[in-house]
Design an enzyme around this catalytic site. Structure first.
Site, mmCIF file in Angstrom:
data_model
loop_
_atom_site.group_PDB
_atom_site.id
_atom_site.type_symbol
_atom_site.label_atom_id
_atom_site.label_comp_id
_atom_site.label_asym_id
_atom_site.label_seq_id
_atom_site.Cartn_x
_atom_site.Cartn_y
_atom_site.Cartn_z
ATOM 1 N N ASP A 1 -2.252 -4.020 -18.717
ATOM 2 C CA ASP A 1 -1.234 -2.867 -18.940
ATOM 3 C C ASP A 1 -1.281 -2.165 -20.634
ATOM 4 O OD1 ASP A 1 -0.609 -3.480 -16.268
ATOM 5 O OD2 ASP A 1 0.729 -5.113 -17.088
ATOM 6 N N HIS B 1 2.097 0.940 -13.372
ATOM 7 C CA HIS B 1 2.846 -0.162 -13.685
ATOM 8 C C HIS B 1 4.323 0.002 -13.466
ATOM 9 C CE1 HIS B 1 3.495 -3.814 -15.498
ATOM 10 N NE2 HIS B 1 4.540 -3.167 -16.301
ATOM 11 N N ASN C 1 -4.364 2.670 -13.341
ATOM 12 C CA ASN C 1 -3.316 1.839 -12.633
ATOM 13 C C ASN C 1 -2.042 2.458 -12.854
ATOM 14 O OD1 ASN C 1 -2.418 -0.737 -11.792
ATOM 15 N ND2 ASN C 1 -1.592 -1.253 -14.088
ATOM 16 N N THR D 1 9.970 5.090 -5.767
ATOM 17 C CA THR D 1 10.249 6.667 -5.381
ATOM 18 C C THR D 1 9.546 7.443 -6.381
ATOM 19 O OG1 THR D 1 12.383 7.139 -6.381
ATOM 20 C CG2 THR D 1 12.385 6.152 -4.148
ATOM 21 N N GLN D 2 9.549 6.960 -7.803
ATOM 22 C CA GLN D 2 8.864 7.847 -8.845
ATOM 23 C C GLN D 2 7.529 7.571 -8.818
ATOM 24 O OE1 GLN D 2 10.389 10.121 -10.776
ATOM 25 N NE2 GLN D 2 12.438 9.787 -9.237
ATOM 26 N N GLY E 1 0.876 -1.309 0.006
ATOM 27 C CA GLY E 1 -0.150 -0.026 -0.010
ATOM 28 C C GLY E 1 0.874 1.253 -0.087
ATOM 29 N N SER E 2 2.144 1.145 -0.456
ATOM 30 C CA SER E 2 2.848 2.476 -0.304
ATOM 31 C C SER E 2 2.304 3.380 -1.195
ATOM 32 C CB SER E 2 4.406 2.114 -0.823
ATOM 33 O OG SER E 2 4.567 1.702 -2.139
ATOM 34 N N MET F 1 -3.480 -7.074 -7.631
ATOM 35 C CA MET F 1 -2.900 -8.299 -8.367
ATOM 36 C C MET F 1 -4.092 -9.164 -9.123
ATOM 37 S SD MET F 1 0.319 -7.552 -7.971
ATOM 38 C CE MET F 1 1.154 -8.974 -8.706
HETATM 39 C C1 GRF Z 1 4.083 -1.213 -7.569
HETATM 40 O O1 GRF Z 1 5.497 -1.380 -7.855
HETATM 41 C C2 GRF Z 1 3.214 -1.142 -8.489
HETATM 42 O O2 GRF Z 1 3.593 -0.389 -9.661
HETATM 43 C C3 GRF Z 1 2.780 -2.332 -9.240
HETATM 44 O O3 GRF Z 1 2.707 -2.800 -7.828
HETATM 45 C C4 GRF Z 1 3.511 -2.319 -6.572
HETATM 46 C C5 GRF Z 1 2.504 -2.028 -5.493
HETATM 47 O O4 GRF Z 1 3.291 -1.326 -4.274
HETATM 48 N N1 GRF Z 1 1.608 -2.443 -9.734
HETATM 49 P P1 GRF Z 1 2.637 -0.846 -3.010
HETATM 50 O O5 GRF Z 1 1.398 -1.995 -2.508
HETATM 51 O O6 GRF Z 1 1.646 0.383 -3.597
HETATM 52 O O7 GRF Z 1 3.564 -0.501 -2.302
#
Ligand code: GRF
Length: 206
Positions: free
Chosen positions: A150, A114, A112, A177-178, A15-16, A95
């Site tokens: 995608d 990616h 989304n 980070t991006q 969930g970052s 996912m």
């Molecule tokens: C991210 O790298 C995103 O691009 C991909 O899944 C990851 C999710 O990370 N689709 P988080 O759960 O938001 O930390």
């Protein structure tokens, strides 16, 4: 859509990205509200993070499907989001493949992120694919979701270098980070009504 953008987040992982969106909202740089966080994984970090911020968070059982959100599970999710007044659905590490039912209910309003510069490296663990391929640039893409995987119209992209001593983990961290800047930025454009989908292209209005 007018006024504060009501966001529903679907995620399966830590969930970052959801956190980066909530941080932008709390900092006053994004005129939006996360009105619902939904996960298909009962103990996902995204639910714990959401609860820490006092957000509405729920696990929705995706059974019987393993890789898609379909049938009854899709209908339950749509109803759940509708009840909370969701206007834009944000997939943040979700996912599962979302199907035409959800897309039809939120036309051009499912986003989304990616972890690659699309159209290169679709699918799972895209950062690892980029590293294994020998790419010198990697990055992330925020895009509208369509019926493919995608493949939807691209809103924005951010590139990062692939370094000589990168591991999959170090490259993924640099990409993330991006991501944490790109997703709030895309939603700022959305909230301001500045995104117009024209076929494959997303025009960013002044
Ligand atoms: C991210 O790298 C995103 O691009 C991909 O899944 C990851 C999710 O990370 N689709 P988080 O759960 O938001 O930390």
């Amino acid at each position: 859509m007018s006024g504060t953008l009501k966001i529903g987040v679907l995620g399966s992982g830590s969930g970052s990205n959801m956190q980066s969106i909530q941080d932008a909202i709390e900092a006053g740089s994004l005129d939006a509200r996360i009105v619902s966080v939904v996960s298909d994984v009962p103990d996902a970090g995204i639910l714990r993070r959401a609860e820490r911020h006092g957000l509405d968070a729920a696990y929705l059982d995706p059974a019987p499907f393993k890789t898609k959100l379909d049938g009854e599970a899709e209908a339950r999710t749509i109803a759940h989001l509708e009840r909370r007044g969701v206007e834009v659905v944000v997939l943040a590490g979700f996912m599962r493949i979302v199907k035409p039912g959800l897309l039809a209910r939120f036309p051009d309003r499912v986003l989304n992120i990616h972890p690659a510069l699309l159209p290169a490296f679709t699918g799972i663990a895209a950062w690892r694919q980029a590293l294994d391929y020998g790419a010198k640039l990697a990055g992330c893409t925020v895009h509208f979701v369509d019926a493919g995987t995608d493949t939807g119209p691209i809103i924005l992209q951010r590139a990062v270098p692939v370094l000589e001593d990168d591991t999959p983990e170090s490259l993924h961290a640099r990409i993330q980070t991006q991501e944490h800047e790109a997703y709030p930025e895309a939603l700022r454009l959305m909230a301001a009504g500045r995104l117009r989908v024209e076929g494959r292209r997303v025009r960013i209005l002044p």
